[in-house]
Scaffold this active site. Structure first.
Site, PDB file in Angstrom:
ATOM      1  N   HIS A   1     -19.886  10.606   1.347  1.00  0.00           N
ATOM      2  CA  HIS A   1     -20.378   9.309   1.832  1.00  0.00           C
ATOM      3  C   HIS A   1     -21.910   9.326   1.836  1.00  0.00           C
ATOM      4  CE1 HIS A   1     -20.294   5.545   3.991  1.00  0.00           C
ATOM      5  NE2 HIS A   1     -21.225   6.027   4.788  1.00  0.00           N
TER       6      HIS A   1
ATOM      7  N   LYS B   1       0.822  -1.211   0.000  1.00  0.00           N
ATOM      8  CA  LYS B   1       0.000   0.000   0.000  1.00  0.00           C
ATOM      9  C   LYS B   1       0.864   1.272   0.000  1.00  0.00           C
ATOM     10  CE  LYS B   1      -3.390   2.067   3.152  1.00  0.00           C
ATOM     11  NZ  LYS B   1      -4.783   2.091   2.795  1.00  0.00           N
TER      12      LYS B   1
HETATM   13  C1  GRF Z   1     -21.403   7.525  -4.053  1.00  0.00           C
HETATM   14  O1  GRF Z   1     -22.595   7.022  -3.538  1.00  0.00           O
HETATM   15  C2  GRF Z   1     -20.550   8.112  -2.974  1.00  0.00           C
HETATM   16  O2  GRF Z   1     -21.290   8.665  -1.926  1.00  0.00           O
HETATM   17  C3  GRF Z   1     -19.782   6.917  -2.467  1.00  0.00           C
HETATM   18  O3  GRF Z   1     -19.517   6.150  -3.619  1.00  0.00           O
HETATM   19  C4  GRF Z   1     -20.505   6.434  -4.606  1.00  0.00           C
HETATM   20  C5  GRF Z   1     -19.764   6.859  -5.834  1.00  0.00           C
HETATM   21  O4  GRF Z   1     -20.633   7.022  -6.934  1.00  0.00           O
HETATM   22  N1  GRF Z   1     -18.594   7.310  -1.770  1.00  0.00           N
HETATM   23  P1  GRF Z   1     -20.074   7.637  -8.280  1.00  0.00           P
HETATM   24  O5  GRF Z   1     -18.875   6.769  -8.711  1.00  0.00           O
HETATM   25  O6  GRF Z   1     -19.656   9.051  -8.027  1.00  0.00           O
HETATM   26  O7  GRF Z   1     -21.188   7.540  -9.264  1.00  0.00           O
END
Ligand code: GRF
Length: 202
Positions: free
Chosen positions: A111, A67
């Site tokens: 999130h 990582k």
């Molecule tokens: C979203 O629901 C975001 O909140 C989460 O991952 C998803 C990403 O969706 N962290 P996208 O790739 O932007 O369509």
């Protein structure tokens, strides 16, 4: 006006990336996307970047011994392109200390829940299973924990009795696409400061 230089990290679909691109195009966001980096070569986010002529880089973690060296490569790409704000838009990895300390309070994540409720994977399913009546999304600074950094902004949506994971996710996503570019614009305007766990928007 000077534009904030963004580096976007995304693992998948990239709809939040698209919302950021669109906000810039519409003149609502004084930023420029210097690079989109993905850990997944099949990520639709990479195609969206290429379609707009934005540098798109896939960094495959499997090609690195660990990582730390993977993240060194990510950091190199960000620094090479003079990125000022790192935006995690559906990036499915916890960041390590080297990346985090290179961008103190300069990495944000979105999130799909009202944190601190339902961190981690499948936040929408967690919310439905728990039976909450409201959920939403949170934009926060990134620290070493899982969705634990200081909260910048949240948007709330109702949970309906007949919701499925998909219908709730879609309702939340509509808010994500408004909130994320808005927060980035506040940062671009220098309006966001952090005092301990409290984030102040001037
Ligand atoms: C979203 O629901 C975001 O909140 C989460 O991952 C998803 C990403 O969706 N962290 P996208 O790739 O932007 O369509």
């Amino acid at each position: 006006m000077k534009r904030l230089r963004l580096g976007i990290l995304a693992s998948g679909r990239g709809s939040n990336l698209q919302a950021i691109i669109d906000s810039i195009d519409e003149g609502k966001l004084d930023a420029v996307i210097q690079v989109v980096i993905s850990d997944n070569r099949r990520a639709q986010a990479l195609n969206r970047a290429v379609a707009r002529g934005i540098p798109a880089v896939c960094i495959d973690p499997q090609r690195f011994p660990d990582k730390i060296t993977f993240e060194q490569k990510v950091l190199q790409e960000l620094q090479k392109r003079q990125v000022e704000l790192v935006v995690l838009a559906g990036f499915m990895r916890l960041l390590g200390p080297d990346l985090i300390s290179a961008y103190p309070h300069r990495i944000i994540n979105i999130h799909p829940s009202l944190l601190p409720a339902f961190p981690g994977l499948e936040a929408q399913r967690q919310a439905l299973d728990y039976g909450v009546k409201y959920s939403g999304c949170t934009v926060h600074f990134v620290d070493a924990g899982m969705d634990t950094g200081p909260i910048i902004a949240q948007a709330v949506v109702p949970v309906k009795a007949d919701d499925t994971v998909e219908s709730l996710a879609e309702r939340i996503l509509t808010e994500e696409h408004k909130l994320f570019p808005q927060v980035i614009q506040w940062i671009a305007q220098g309006r966001v400061t952090v005092e301990g766990r409290k984030v102040v928007i001037k």
